[in-house]
Enzyme design. Structure first.
Site, PDB file in Angstrom:
ATOM      1  N   PHE A 123       0.872  -1.176   0.000  1.00  0.00           N
ATOM      2  CA  PHE A 123       0.000   0.000   0.000  1.00  0.00           C
ATOM      3  C   PHE A 123       0.907   1.224   0.000  1.00  0.00           C
ATOM      4  O   PHE A 123       1.754   1.365   0.880  1.00  0.00           O
ATOM      5  CB  PHE A 123      -0.841  -0.073   1.266  1.00  0.00           C
ATOM      6  CG  PHE A 123      -1.713   1.104   1.585  1.00  0.00           C
ATOM      7  CD1 PHE A 123      -3.009   1.189   1.081  1.00  0.00           C
ATOM      8  CD2 PHE A 123      -1.279   2.106   2.447  1.00  0.00           C
ATOM      9  CE1 PHE A 123      -3.846   2.246   1.434  1.00  0.00           C
ATOM     10  CE2 PHE A 123      -2.103   3.164   2.800  1.00  0.00           C
ATOM     11  CZ  PHE A 123      -3.396   3.233   2.286  1.00  0.00           C
ATOM     12  N   LEU A 125       0.939   5.116   0.130  1.00  0.00           N
ATOM     13  CA  LEU A 125       0.311   6.422   0.344  1.00  0.00           C
ATOM     14  C   LEU A 125       1.374   7.446   0.742  1.00  0.00           C
ATOM     15  O   LEU A 125       1.433   8.541   0.180  1.00  0.00           O
ATOM     16  CB  LEU A 125      -0.755   6.294   1.450  1.00  0.00           C
ATOM     17  CG  LEU A 125      -1.463   7.575   1.892  1.00  0.00           C
ATOM     18  CD1 LEU A 125      -2.341   8.122   0.763  1.00  0.00           C
ATOM     19  CD2 LEU A 125      -2.333   7.322   3.142  1.00  0.00           C
ATOM     20  N   THR A 126       2.220   7.060   1.707  1.00  0.00           N
ATOM     21  CA  THR A 126       3.164   8.014   2.292  1.00  0.00           C
ATOM     22  C   THR A 126       4.208   8.500   1.279  1.00  0.00           C
ATOM     23  O   THR A 126       4.729   7.723   0.476  1.00  0.00           O
ATOM     24  CB  THR A 126       3.877   7.355   3.489  1.00  0.00           C
ATOM     25  OG1 THR A 126       2.889   7.007   4.453  1.00  0.00           O
ATOM     26  CG2 THR A 126       4.901   8.295   4.127  1.00  0.00           C
ATOM     27  N   PRO A 128       7.621  11.580   0.856  1.00  0.00           N
ATOM     28  CA  PRO A 128       8.580  12.328   1.685  1.00  0.00           C
ATOM     29  C   PRO A 128       7.920  13.536   2.359  1.00  0.00           C
ATOM     30  O   PRO A 128       8.216  13.849   3.508  1.00  0.00           O
ATOM     31  CB  PRO A 128       9.655  12.771   0.690  1.00  0.00           C
ATOM     32  CG  PRO A 128       9.596  11.755  -0.408  1.00  0.00           C
ATOM     33  CD  PRO A 128       8.165  11.312  -0.488  1.00  0.00           C
ATOM     34  N   PHE A 156       8.736   4.586   2.723  1.00  0.00           N
ATOM     35  CA  PHE A 156       8.339   3.752   3.878  1.00  0.00           C
ATOM     36  C   PHE A 156       7.248   2.749   3.504  1.00  0.00           C
ATOM     37  O   PHE A 156       6.311   2.524   4.279  1.00  0.00           O
ATOM     38  CB  PHE A 156       7.844   4.618   5.049  1.00  0.00           C
ATOM     39  CG  PHE A 156       8.813   5.677   5.509  1.00  0.00           C
ATOM     40  CD1 PHE A 156      10.188   5.489   5.399  1.00  0.00           C
ATOM     41  CD2 PHE A 156       8.345   6.859   6.077  1.00  0.00           C
ATOM     42  CE1 PHE A 156      11.080   6.458   5.842  1.00  0.00           C
ATOM     43  CE2 PHE A 156       9.225   7.834   6.519  1.00  0.00           C
ATOM     44  CZ  PHE A 156      10.601   7.644   6.403  1.00  0.00           C
ATOM     45  N   ASP A 240      -8.438   2.478   8.380  1.00  0.00           N
ATOM     46  CA  ASP A 240      -9.297   2.108   9.520  1.00  0.00           C
ATOM     47  C   ASP A 240      -9.160   0.619   9.818  1.00  0.00           C
ATOM     48  O   ASP A 240      -9.035   0.209  10.974  1.00  0.00           O
ATOM     49  CB  ASP A 240     -10.771   2.418   9.213  1.00  0.00           C
ATOM     50  CG  ASP A 240     -11.125   3.874   9.514  1.00  0.00           C
ATOM     51  OD1 ASP A 240     -10.344   4.547  10.202  1.00  0.00           O
ATOM     52  OD2 ASP A 240     -12.198   4.314   9.050  1.00  0.00           O
ATOM     53  N   GLU A 363       0.678   3.593  10.124  1.00  0.00           N
ATOM     54  CA  GLU A 363      -0.776   3.554   9.929  1.00  0.00           C
ATOM     55  C   GLU A 363      -1.494   4.520  10.879  1.00  0.00           C
ATOM     56  O   GLU A 363      -2.549   4.220  11.437  1.00  0.00           O
ATOM     57  CB  GLU A 363      -1.313   2.122  10.017  1.00  0.00           C
ATOM     58  CG  GLU A 363      -0.701   1.267   8.912  1.00  0.00           C
ATOM     59  CD  GLU A 363      -1.378  -0.049   8.664  1.00  0.00           C
ATOM     60  OE1 GLU A 363      -2.600  -0.127   8.838  1.00  0.00           O
ATOM     61  OE2 GLU A 363      -0.671  -1.003   8.296  1.00  0.00           O
ATOM     62  N   GLU A 367      -0.766  10.129  18.021  1.00  0.00           N
ATOM     63  CA  GLU A 367      -1.398  11.462  18.034  1.00  0.00           C
ATOM     64  C   GLU A 367      -2.571  11.501  17.053  1.00  0.00           C
ATOM     65  O   GLU A 367      -3.628  12.064  17.358  1.00  0.00           O
ATOM     66  CB  GLU A 367      -0.348  12.533  17.682  1.00  0.00           C
ATOM     67  CG  GLU A 367       0.738  12.727  18.750  1.00  0.00           C
ATOM     68  CD  GLU A 367       1.765  11.584  18.818  1.00  0.00           C
ATOM     69  OE1 GLU A 367       1.870  10.792  17.859  1.00  0.00           O
ATOM     70  OE2 GLU A 367       2.453  11.476  19.858  1.00  0.00           O
TER      71      GLU A 367
END
Lengths: 379, 259
Positions: A123, A125-126, A128, A156, A240, A363, A367
């Site tokens: 997956f 998404l992230t 830099p 990552f 989720d 994920e 926080e």
């Protein structure tokens, strides 16, 4: 209210425990040291139906339930956090969005091999500059004829170096903000797609955390997942579910560390008696066991709600928040109980402590979980 | 081809403790498992099923709780399961047990029968061979390798100081040892369907056996006395480098005049 496992879940647990003792625990320290991705273990898990546990048989899954899948992540994590996150990222973050948002053609094309473990999923998404602020996607996708052309990079990405199928997010319309993000199914062989740096990490060291590079990467337009602009929604709903997986991983690590601490306290002697006889350490164990039990209830309740088709976003956030902090607490105390030996690689608790930290970060950091929980309460 | 596999549910002896006062096994809370050699037997049947095609039926005699062992066998890939259960079977020795199993084999039908060498609770190694005698079919014991050909098997039988290779026509019965193979795990595909399958239950009537030939009354073995060997005194662990340990051990053996 019934807290007991079903007959099938009991058999599955027995099977998982045996598998972990024979196939996972013996190599956990070694793959941590060498950062060697547990590819053979993953293949074995595929043949046994673990990689497609909660999906229908018709699609290549094992026809199991979601709770058993969560239990599988937990059991693996008791011995090896790396192996557990490989499963969680594959099932929750790659198979699930295809299953939930894919067309019949996409499901039939991609799920059978993924669910049998013949293909591994990831997956992406992230970026830099888009971590917690995932909406700030800089990777772009532009429709040109029959293809979307992707440009940008991801970082990552769990399973990155070994995955065959990636769910990749990119901006199709920058002006629309989060509503301009779209999701794509990308195969590792697509033109213009390459793997960059593999991260050297503090924990889950063998999980192959990779940078992905898209340079005019051609993705057939039929590989758009959902509709254009649905990407952010797909990402958030996928996370989720993913959070229950990470919560189960954290729970498993904590349980593993607690088991090690109990075993050690019974055999280690100081001042002429086992250190289990000292009240200071007994109180540690009581505190650790109580937190583990509380984390377990949160994790299984979130899993149960997902399985029952109820909304589970807040439950997943609470489970991840609490289980990951429990993992950090329990493993730190376990190292303390082991004393100097706990600080060495002769025992697994230092690895468990290193592995725990990431569960408070990926994920959605702790926080972020608090933002999700409080926003839901104060809405 | 129909393959029967006889399995037994036994207490996990790794977990068994002895009550020091009564000298009997503490069975409470001890998990039950499929007897280890029987798992090798099942594994070999499943391998033949995969390579040659066969229908694998697991059969056990025991109380209703033995169903769990059958479900586990189904979860490993067995096709069918039969539970032989009747109050009249209770107290059976190996002869009475093997008679019931042999009758069941006749009723179910078979081309090949696999059994474990021996069960970890009784350790007799008699039931497999006795089934073959009741059925009047060839038997090969201590099997460590099987090659299935059409209508016959090439089987390697372990001996204390070597092995023998035998060719045997089917139907026949083989008893298996752990060197034969590595039993597979249960798998999730079969775990989630094993409770949808029916377990066929057969009792003394279904098997057409006279009641005096089964259970305690059909058992020629009479137990005169059973007892537990007295426990040895606690050993001492000498946890120092090997050469130092050797010196200490020598001193101790000299002290008690053994060397």
């Amino acid at each position: 209210m019934d807290f007991s496992l079903t007959r099938e879940q009991k058999l599955a647990k027995e099977m998982l425990e045996k598998f972990v003792e024979n196939e996972v625990r013996p190599i956990a320290a070694e793959i941590d040291a060498t950062e060697k991705f547990p590819f053979e273990t993953v293949q074995k898990m595929g043949k046994l139906g673990i990689m497609g546990l909660p999906y229908e048989r018709e699609l290549g899954g094992a026809g199991g339930d979601y709770i058993t899948y969560i239990m599988a992540v937990e059991e693996l994590a008791k011995a090896c956090a790396t192996t557990s996150v490989v499963l969680s990222a594959h099932v929750s973050l790659c198979c699930w969005p295809i299953y939930a948002y894919g067309t019949d053609e996409q499901k039939n094309k991609y799920l059978p091999k993924l669910l049998k473990g013949e293909h591994l999923g990831a997956f992406a998404l992230t970026e830099p500059n888009a971590g917690t602020d995932a909406a700030s996607q800089q990777t772009t996708a532009k429709l040109e004829g029959d293809y979307y052309v992707l440009n940008g990079s991801k970082v990552f990405i769990t399973n990155g170096g070994y995955a065959d199928i990636f769910i990749v997010f990119a901006m199709t319309d920058k002006l629309k903000g989060t509503k301009g993000i779209s999701a794509f199914i990308v195969e590792k062989g697509f033109e213009g797609f390459s793997i960059g740096k593999i991260e050297e990490k503090m924990g889950i060291r063998a999980s192959s955390t990779a940078e992905l590079i898209f340079k005019d990467c051609k993705v057939p337009k039929e590989n758009l997942l959902g509709k254009e602009g649905m990407g952010f929604k797909i990402a958030m709903s996928t996370l989720d579910g993913g959070r229950i997986g990470i919560a189960a991983q954290a729970l498993g690590i904590a349980e593993g560390a607690l088991d090690e601490a109990v075993k050690y306290m019974r055999q280690r002697k100081q001042f002429g008696k086992p250190i289990a006889a000292f009240q200071g350490l007994q109180f540690y164990i009581a505190e650790m066991a109580t937190r583990v039990e509380a984390a377990k209830q949160l994790v299984y309740k979130a899993a149960w709600k997902k399985q029952a088709g109820e909304s589970y976003g807040v439950d997943a956030a609470m489970a991840k928040l609490y289980a990951s902090e429990t993992a950090m607490y329990v493993t730190t105390k376990a190292v303390q109980i082991f004393g100097g030996y706990g600080f060495t690689k002769d025992y697994p608790v230092e690895r468990m402590m290193r592995d725990s930290k990431i569960t408070e970060i990926y994920e959605g950091t702790s926080e972020v979980q608090k933002m999700v929980i409080s926003a839901n309460i104060l809405k | 081809m129909n393959i029967l596999v006889f399995i037994k549910q036994v207490p996990d002896t790794n977990e068994v403790k002895i009550d020091p006062k009564t000298g009997t096994l503490i069975r409470e809370g001890v998990p039950s498992i499929i007897n280890p050699d029987d798992k090798n037997a099942l594994e070999e049947a499943l391998k033949i099923k995969e390579s040659k095609g066969a229908r694998v039926t697991v059969v056990t005699m025991g109380p209703p709780q033995a169903e769990k062992a059958l479900r586990e066998a189904l979860s490993m890939g067995a096709d069918e399961a039969v539970l032989l259960t009747d109050r009249a079977f209770a107290g059976a020795d190996t002869w009475a047990t093997s008679l019931v199993l042999a009758k069941a084999a006749e009723k179910i039908g078979y081309d090949l029968i696999f059994a474990g060498r021996q069960a970890i609770d009784g350790d007799t190694a008699q039931v497999g061979p006795e089934i073959a005698e009741h059925l009047n079919i060839p038997q090969i014991t201590y099997v460590e390798k099987v090659e299935a050909l059409d209508g016959k098997l090439i089987v390697r039988r372990a001996l204390e100081d070597g092995y023998e290779v035998l060719s045997v026509n089917m139907p026949c019965l083989l008893t298996c040892i752990k060197e034969l193979n590595q039993p597979r795990y249960m798998n999730m595909y079969d775990i989630f369907t094993c409770y949808e399958k029916e377990i066929k239950v057969m009792n003394i009537k279904d098997l057409d056996i006279e009641s005096e030939r089964v259970g305690l009354s059909g058992s020629p073995t009479k137990v005169k006395k059973s007892f537990t060997k007295g426990p040895k005194s606690q050993g001492e662990i000498i946890d120092v480098p090997a050469h130092e340990a050797a010196n200490i051990v020598c001193e101790k053996l000299k002290f008690v005049h053994i060397i």
